[in-house]
Design a protein around this motif. Structure first.
Motif, mmCIF file in Angstrom:
data_model
loop_
_atom_site.group_PDB
_atom_site.id
_atom_site.type_symbol
_atom_site.label_atom_id
_atom_site.label_comp_id
_atom_site.label_asym_id
_atom_site.label_seq_id
_atom_site.Cartn_x
_atom_site.Cartn_y
_atom_site.Cartn_z
ATOM 1 N N VAL A 123 0.817 -1.224 0.000
ATOM 2 C CA VAL A 123 0.000 0.000 0.000
ATOM 3 C C VAL A 123 0.845 1.265 0.000
ATOM 4 O O VAL A 123 0.362 2.341 -0.353
ATOM 5 C CB VAL A 123 -0.990 0.027 1.194
ATOM 6 N N ALA A 124 2.112 1.135 0.403
ATOM 7 C CA ALA A 124 2.981 2.311 0.378
ATOM 8 C C ALA A 124 4.417 1.873 0.149
ATOM 9 O O ALA A 124 4.797 0.748 0.495
ATOM 10 C CB ALA A 124 2.879 3.092 1.689
ATOM 11 N N TYR A 179 11.622 0.889 2.602
ATOM 12 C CA TYR A 179 10.616 0.006 3.201
ATOM 13 C C TYR A 179 9.368 -0.060 2.325
ATOM 14 O O TYR A 179 9.185 0.756 1.405
ATOM 15 C CB TYR A 179 10.219 0.503 4.603
ATOM 16 N N LEU A 180 8.567 -1.047 2.614
ATOM 17 C CA LEU A 180 7.241 -1.155 2.005
ATOM 18 C C LEU A 180 6.235 -1.221 3.144
ATOM 19 O O LEU A 180 6.557 -1.736 4.212
ATOM 20 C CB LEU A 180 7.129 -2.446 1.186
ATOM 21 N N GLU A 181 5.066 -0.702 2.907
ATOM 22 C CA GLU A 181 3.980 -0.947 3.853
ATOM 23 C C GLU A 181 3.023 -1.904 3.180
ATOM 24 O O GLU A 181 2.589 -1.652 2.050
ATOM 25 C CB GLU A 181 3.311 0.362 4.256
ATOM 26 N N VAL A 182 2.766 -3.002 3.864
ATOM 27 C CA VAL A 182 1.934 -4.045 3.256
ATOM 28 C C VAL A 182 0.728 -4.372 4.143
ATOM 29 O O VAL A 182 0.764 -4.164 5.360
ATOM 30 C CB VAL A 182 2.750 -5.343 3.006
#
Lengths: 114, 220
Positions: A27-28, A109-112
Motif C-alpha cells: 500500500v505504500a 521500506y514497504l507498507e503491506v
C-alpha cells in the motif's frame, strides 16, 4: 525530466517485491532520496502517481524521505552533514573528506497489508 | 493488518549493475573513459572536434555521442577520423549504462585507449546515471553563468574536472572567471579546472595533457 524514467524503475522494483510477497498487498513504498541524487521529489511523485493510476498497484502511496549529503573525515573518522557545500571536517578542519551518502535513490521500506 | 517491512533496493540497480560490468571491462583493458556532461550548447562536441586530432597518434581514441535526435554530432566528430557512434535516445534526456553497452558493440571489437562519452546536453539528469566511466567531466561555457556550480551541485560534486569553455567571449559577457573557480571549488574542493576556447585554441593543449595524465593513472 528523467523523473519519469526513475518512476518507472521504481514501479518495476515494487512489482518485483510484490511477486515475492504473494498474499500481501503493497500500500505504500518508502523511498530515500539523496540531496545529490539530481531527482526532484515533486516531479518524481507526479510521474509515479500518473504511472500507477488505473493499474493493479493503484492505490499505492509514495513516501519520500530526504537524505542529506554526508561526508566522513579520514583523519579523525568523524561523519557530518555537508551544509552549504562546506565539506571541511568540523572537528579538524581538513577539506580532504570523502562523500559517504547523498546520492541515493533507494527503496527503504514497504507498507503491506495482508 | 498494515505493517512496515524493510525492503532495501536501489531503484537504478539495473543501471548500476550494467555500469559495474562496463567499468570492470574498461579496467581490464586499461581504457580511460570520460563522461562529458554539460548544458546544451556549452561546447562538448567542439571540444572533441578541436582536440581529437591533436592527441598523440599512438593513442587510440573513440567517441560515443548521445543526443535525443539526429546524428549531427557524430558526423562532426567523424571528420577528425576518430571512430564514433551516435546514440540516439529518442526522447530520453540522459544516457544510461545499457545505451553505452550497445554503443560499444556498434563501435565493434577494437582496442580503445581513451573513450569519450558525450552525454545528452543536460546538467541535471546525466548526474544520476553511472555509465561505468573513469571520471565525469563537466563543461561550462561563459555564456551561461558563473553560479552554475551552485545551481547544479550534483553534477559538479561528481565531476573530476570542469572545463570552462568559450573564454574568447569573456569580454562580451558578465561571467566572472574568478567567481566561477570559487563556486566550483566551493561545491567540490578537489575539482580540477581548465579554461578553453575552441575558437582560438587557447587551453586545448592543456586539456589534452590533462586527459593523457588521466590515462597514465589508469594504466599504472
Amino acid at each position: 525530466m528523467h523523473e519519469m524514467t526513475i518512476a518507472q524503475s521504481l514501479i518495476n522494483a515494487v512489482r518485483a517485491h510484490a511477486k515475492r510477497r504473494q498474499g500481501e498487498r503493497i500500500v505504500a513504498v518508502g523511498l530515500r532520496l539523496g540531496e545529490l541524487s539530481g531527482v526532484d521529489a515533486e516531479a518524481l511523485k507526479f510521474g509515479f502517481d500518473s504511472l500507477i493510476k488505473g493499474t493493479d498497484l493503484d492505490p499505492l502511496e509514495l513516501q519520500i524521505e530526504h537524505a542529506p549529503h554526508r561526508h566522513r573525515c579520514p583523519t579523525c573518522d568523524r561523519e557530518f552533514d555537508v551544509i552549504d557545500y562546506d565539506v571541511s571536517c568540523p572537528q579538524c578542519g581538513t577539506s580532504q573528506t570523502e562523500s559517504i551518502s547523498g546520492d541515493e535513490i533507494e527503496i527503504i521500506y514497504l507498507e503491506v497489508e495482508d | 493488518m498494515r505493517k512496515r517491512v524493510s525492503a532495501k533496493t536501489k531503484v537504478l540497480g539495473e543501471n548500476d549493475r550494467v555500469a559495474a560490468e562496463l567499468r570492470s571491462r574498461f579496467a581490464k583493458r586499461k581504457t580511460l573513459v570520460l563522461n562529458l556532461i554539460s548544458a546544451p550548447g556549452a561546447g562538448k562536441t567542439s571540444l572533441l572536434e578541436e582536440s581529437l586530432e591533436r592527441f598523440p597518434s599512438e593513442l587510440r581514441t573513440a567517441v560515443l555521442t548521445g543526443d535525443i535526435e539526429t546524428d549531427n554530432d557524430a558526423a562532426r566528430i567523424a571528420r577528425s577520423g576518430t571512430p564514433v557512434k551516435q546514440i540516439t535516445t529518442r526522447g530520453s534526456c540522459h544516457l544510461n549504462a545499457q545505451m553505452v553497452g550497445r554503443g560499444l558493440e556498434k563501435l565493434g571489437a577494437r582496442d580503445i585507449d581513451i573513450l569519450f562519452i558525450e552525454n545528452v546536453g543536460n546538467l541535471v539528469c546525466p548526474a544520476s546515471f553511472d555509465l561505468g566511466e573513469t571520471s565525469k567531466i563537466v563543461v561550462l561555457s561563459v555564456t551561461e553563468g558563473d553560479d552554475k556550480p551552485l545551481k547544479y551541485p550534483a553534477t559538479f560534486v561528481k565531476s573530476r574536472l570542469v572545463v570552462i569553455n568559450k573564454i574568447d567571449l569573456l569580454p562580451y559577457v558578465e561571467f566572472d572567471l574568478a567567481r566561477a573557480h570559487e563556486n566550483a571549488k566551493r561545491v567540490h574542493p578537489d575539482i580540477d579546472i581548465l579554461e578553453t576556447s575552441c575558437k582560438t585554441g587557447d587551453g586545448i593543449e592543456t586539456w589534452i595533457r590533462w586527459v593523457v595524465e588521466r590515462l597514465k593513472a589508469v594504466r599504472s
